[in-house]
Design an enzyme around this catalytic site. Structure first.
Site, PDB file in Angstrom:
ATOM      1  N   LYS A 110       0.806  -1.223   0.000  1.00 49.19           N
ATOM      2  CA  LYS A 110       0.000   0.000   0.000  1.00 49.19           C
ATOM      3  C   LYS A 110       0.836   1.267   0.000  1.00 49.19           C
ATOM      4  O   LYS A 110       0.356   2.321  -0.410  1.00 49.19           O
ATOM      5  CB  LYS A 110      -0.966  -0.003   1.201  1.00 49.19           C
ATOM      6  CG  LYS A 110      -2.097  -1.003   1.025  1.00 49.19           C
ATOM      7  CD  LYS A 110      -3.181  -0.827   2.044  1.00 49.19           C
ATOM      8  CE  LYS A 110      -4.325  -1.797   1.791  1.00 49.19           C
ATOM      9  NZ  LYS A 110      -5.291  -1.845   2.881  1.00 49.19           N
ATOM     10  N   LYS A 191      -5.076 -10.866  -5.633  1.00 48.49           N
ATOM     11  CA  LYS A 191      -6.326 -11.181  -4.916  1.00 48.49           C
ATOM     12  C   LYS A 191      -7.442 -10.209  -5.286  1.00 48.49           C
ATOM     13  O   LYS A 191      -7.173  -9.057  -5.648  1.00 48.49           O
ATOM     14  CB  LYS A 191      -6.094 -11.203  -3.404  1.00 48.49           C
ATOM     15  CG  LYS A 191      -5.758  -9.856  -2.832  1.00 48.49           C
ATOM     16  CD  LYS A 191      -5.856  -9.831  -1.318  1.00 48.49           C
ATOM     17  CE  LYS A 191      -5.660  -8.372  -0.891  1.00 48.49           C
ATOM     18  NZ  LYS A 191      -5.783  -8.039   0.474  1.00 48.49           N
ATOM     19  N   LYS A 194     -11.224  -4.598  -2.883  1.00 42.22           N
ATOM     20  CA  LYS A 194     -12.236  -3.543  -2.974  1.00 42.22           C
ATOM     21  C   LYS A 194     -11.710  -2.362  -3.763  1.00 42.22           C
ATOM     22  O   LYS A 194     -12.478  -1.602  -4.338  1.00 42.22           O
ATOM     23  CB  LYS A 194     -12.591  -3.033  -1.563  1.00 42.22           C
ATOM     24  CG  LYS A 194     -13.220  -4.039  -0.644  1.00 42.22           C
ATOM     25  CD  LYS A 194     -13.729  -3.334   0.624  1.00 42.22           C
ATOM     26  CE  LYS A 194     -13.929  -4.310   1.764  1.00 42.22           C
ATOM     27  NZ  LYS A 194     -12.906  -4.185   2.828  1.00 42.22           N
TER      28      LYS A 194
HETATM   29  P1  TYM Z   1     -10.523  -6.276   4.747  1.00 43.12           P
HETATM   30  O1  TYM Z   1     -11.572  -5.252   4.997  1.00 43.12           O
HETATM   31  O2  TYM Z   1      -9.524  -6.015   3.689  1.00 43.12           O
HETATM   32  O3  TYM Z   1     -11.193  -7.660   4.414  1.00 43.12           O
HETATM   33  C1  TYM Z   1     -12.188  -8.228   5.243  1.00 43.12           C
HETATM   34  C2  TYM Z   1     -11.998  -9.730   5.318  1.00 43.12           C
HETATM   35  O4  TYM Z   1     -12.053 -10.298   4.013  1.00 43.12           O
HETATM   36  C3  TYM Z   1     -10.902 -11.091   3.769  1.00 43.12           C
HETATM   37  N1  TYM Z   1     -10.532 -10.959   2.352  1.00 43.12           N
HETATM   38  C4  TYM Z   1     -10.440 -11.985   1.507  1.00 43.12           C
HETATM   39  N2  TYM Z   1     -10.632 -13.300   1.672  1.00 43.12           N
HETATM   40  C5  TYM Z   1     -10.487 -14.091   0.580  1.00 43.12           C
HETATM   41  N3  TYM Z   1     -10.159 -13.615  -0.648  1.00 43.12           N
HETATM   42  C6  TYM Z   1      -9.951 -12.294  -0.857  1.00 43.12           C
HETATM   43  N4  TYM Z   1      -9.658 -11.841  -2.068  1.00 43.12           N
HETATM   44  C7  TYM Z   1     -10.094 -11.413   0.253  1.00 43.12           C
HETATM   45  N5  TYM Z   1      -9.974 -10.068   0.402  1.00 43.12           N
HETATM   46  C8  TYM Z   1     -10.236  -9.814   1.690  1.00 43.12           C
HETATM   47  C9  TYM Z   1      -9.829 -10.508   4.684  1.00 43.12           C
HETATM   48  O5  TYM Z   1      -8.823 -11.453   4.949  1.00 43.12           O
HETATM   49  C10 TYM Z   1     -10.641 -10.136   5.891  1.00 43.12           C
HETATM   50  O6  TYM Z   1     -10.818 -11.270   6.720  1.00 43.12           O
HETATM   51  N6  TYM Z   1      -7.160  -5.769   8.381  1.00 43.12           N
HETATM   52  C11 TYM Z   1      -8.470  -6.290   8.084  1.00 43.12           C
HETATM   53  C12 TYM Z   1      -9.576  -5.697   8.932  1.00 43.12           C
HETATM   54  C13 TYM Z   1      -9.369  -5.795  10.403  1.00 43.12           C
HETATM   55  C14 TYM Z   1      -9.472  -6.978  11.183  1.00 43.12           C
HETATM   56  C15 TYM Z   1      -9.242  -6.575  12.516  1.00 43.12           C
HETATM   57  C16 TYM Z   1      -9.739  -8.309  10.878  1.00 43.12           C
HETATM   58  C17 TYM Z   1      -9.082  -4.778  11.253  1.00 43.12           C
HETATM   59  N7  TYM Z   1      -9.017  -5.239  12.509  1.00 43.12           N
HETATM   60  C18 TYM Z   1      -9.285  -7.494  13.556  1.00 43.12           C
HETATM   61  C19 TYM Z   1      -9.760  -9.225  11.938  1.00 43.12           C
HETATM   62  C20 TYM Z   1      -9.529  -8.819  13.247  1.00 43.12           C
HETATM   63  C21 TYM Z   1      -8.787  -5.959   6.634  1.00 43.12           C
HETATM   64  O7  TYM Z   1      -8.252  -5.063   6.052  1.00 43.12           O
HETATM   65  O8  TYM Z   1      -9.806  -6.655   6.119  1.00 43.12           O
END
Ligand code: TYM
Length: 325
Positions: A110, A191, A194
């Site tokens: 990023k 991957k 969003k």
């Molecule tokens: P975020 O918002 O990017 O994504 C949310 C969840 O979706 C999963 N994910 C995917 N799984 C499979 N294939 C993909 N292409 C894919 N893209 C996203 C992510 O692994 C995630 O589980 N850092 C985290 C948010 C967060 C969080 C936390 C998660 C903040 N604090 C505490 C767990 C516990 C994130 O950016 O997720």
């Protein structure tokens, strides 16, 4: 068993988020005491439009509930409504190192295109560790891309436990076999995300059938023409097979057998139907929940219940560190 996870409100939830994370969130309600957060403070690690952010927070909350998270049984809340996240984040920042944070691949990716990255982007994983540790979490259901962040959370928790005495529960990540890494439809080597510019690289949970059809029919495959799983040689087809399997409940070998001898056209057409039909009930529920007053009430109630769990944990941490009076 305490379960905690979060999703950033930075755009519409897509099939990757759903298959990698949200499906687990729903299932785990049967096994544990679940807390699901909309991590708006993580979203502002990169610039956001204030009005849009507020809409996205409510979109993610409504989608949580539309996929089957029950706000009475589980706790659903917005991160910035519970101040303990920021407080614990600071304490953990004082117990983590620039060296380990520099190794985080998500930060590297990023910050790559920027001359200077926001400090928040750098300490992002520390705030994530705070989210998890603030609730004495045992299990964190996430996609594969969060593995490194979970490892860091464990390292910080163990380090503090060793130095200050038993303070934190050391959590485990929970990853699915199929769905943990859904790839972009236009480029199966990266991957699904969003933020990708091409909207056809992903399927959002709120996409209409025409958009879903177009995205799937355009999806990158290969010239071999046989529907079989081979992640290295056939990443596009393998990704579509994984999505098909996760959405339909049919195993990949079963699908390979069924499509033996037929080309990608028929396979993709069926996949369109599977995805459209799979998302239809979610979209119907989303439309009902998104505009309702109950949504805001549920989120306020969720924040209160989350805070009631977070407060004693934060008190314990402050005591261990000798903070306050
Ligand atoms: P975020 O918002 O990017 O994504 C949310 C969840 O979706 C999963 N994910 C995917 N799984 C499979 N294939 C993909 N292409 C894919 N893209 C996203 C992510 O692994 C995630 O589980 N850092 C985290 C948010 C967060 C969080 C936390 C998660 C903040 N604090 C505490 C767990 C516990 C994130 O950016 O997720």
């Amino acid at each position: 068993m305490r379960v905690f996870s979060g999703v950033q409100p930075t755009g519409n939830i897509h099939l990757g988020n759903y298959l990698g994370a949200l499906k687990q969130f729903v299932e785990l309600q049967e096994e544990g005491d679940c807390i699901y957060c909309i991590v708006d403070m993580h979203a502002i690690t990169l610039p956001q439009d204030a009005k849009q952010l507020r809409e996205s927070i409510l979109d993610v909350a409504a989608l949580y509930m539309a996929v089957g998270i029950d706000p009475k049984r589980s706790i659903v809340f917005v991160q910035s409504e519970v101040s303990g996240h920021a407080e614990l984040g600071w304490i953990l920042a004082c117990n983590s190192y620039t060296g380990e944070l520099s190794r985080m691949t998500q930060f590297k990716q990023k910050s790559k295109e920027r001359e200077s990255a926001p400090t928040g982007l750098f300490v992002y994983p520390v705030l994530m560790a705070a989210d998890i540790l603030l609730y004495d979490t045992d299990v964190v259901p996430v996609g594969n891309d969060q593995k490194q962040h979970i490892e860091l959370t464990r390292d910080i928790a163990l380090r503090i436990n060793n130095t200050y005495g038993e303070t934190f529960v050391v959590p485990d990540g929970r990853f699915l076999k199929t769905g943990a890494r859904v790839m972009a439809l236009d480029d199966p080597t990266s991957k699904m995300s969003k933020s990708a510019e091409n909207a056809h690289s992903r399927i959002s949970l709120t996409d209409d059938p025409a958009k879903i059809k177009k995205s799937i029919m355009k999806a990158t495959t290969d010239s071999e023409g046989s529907v079989r799983f081979d992640a290295a040689e056939k990443p596009g087809v393998s990704n579509l097979l994984s999505i098909y399997s996760a959405m339909s409940g049919k195993s990949i070998p079963e699908l390979e057998k069924y499509y033996e001898g037929s080309g990608y056209g028929a396979f993709k057409k069926d996949l369109v139907d599977v995805v459209v039909e799979g998302l239809r009930p979610i979209q119907e529920r989303f439309a009902e929940i998104r505009g309702s007053e109950q949504l805001i009430r549920d989120l306020k109630d969720g924040a209160e219940r989350a805070n009631a769990i977070a407060e004693p944990v934060l008190k314990r941490v402050k005591e261990r560190f000798g903070l306050g009076l």
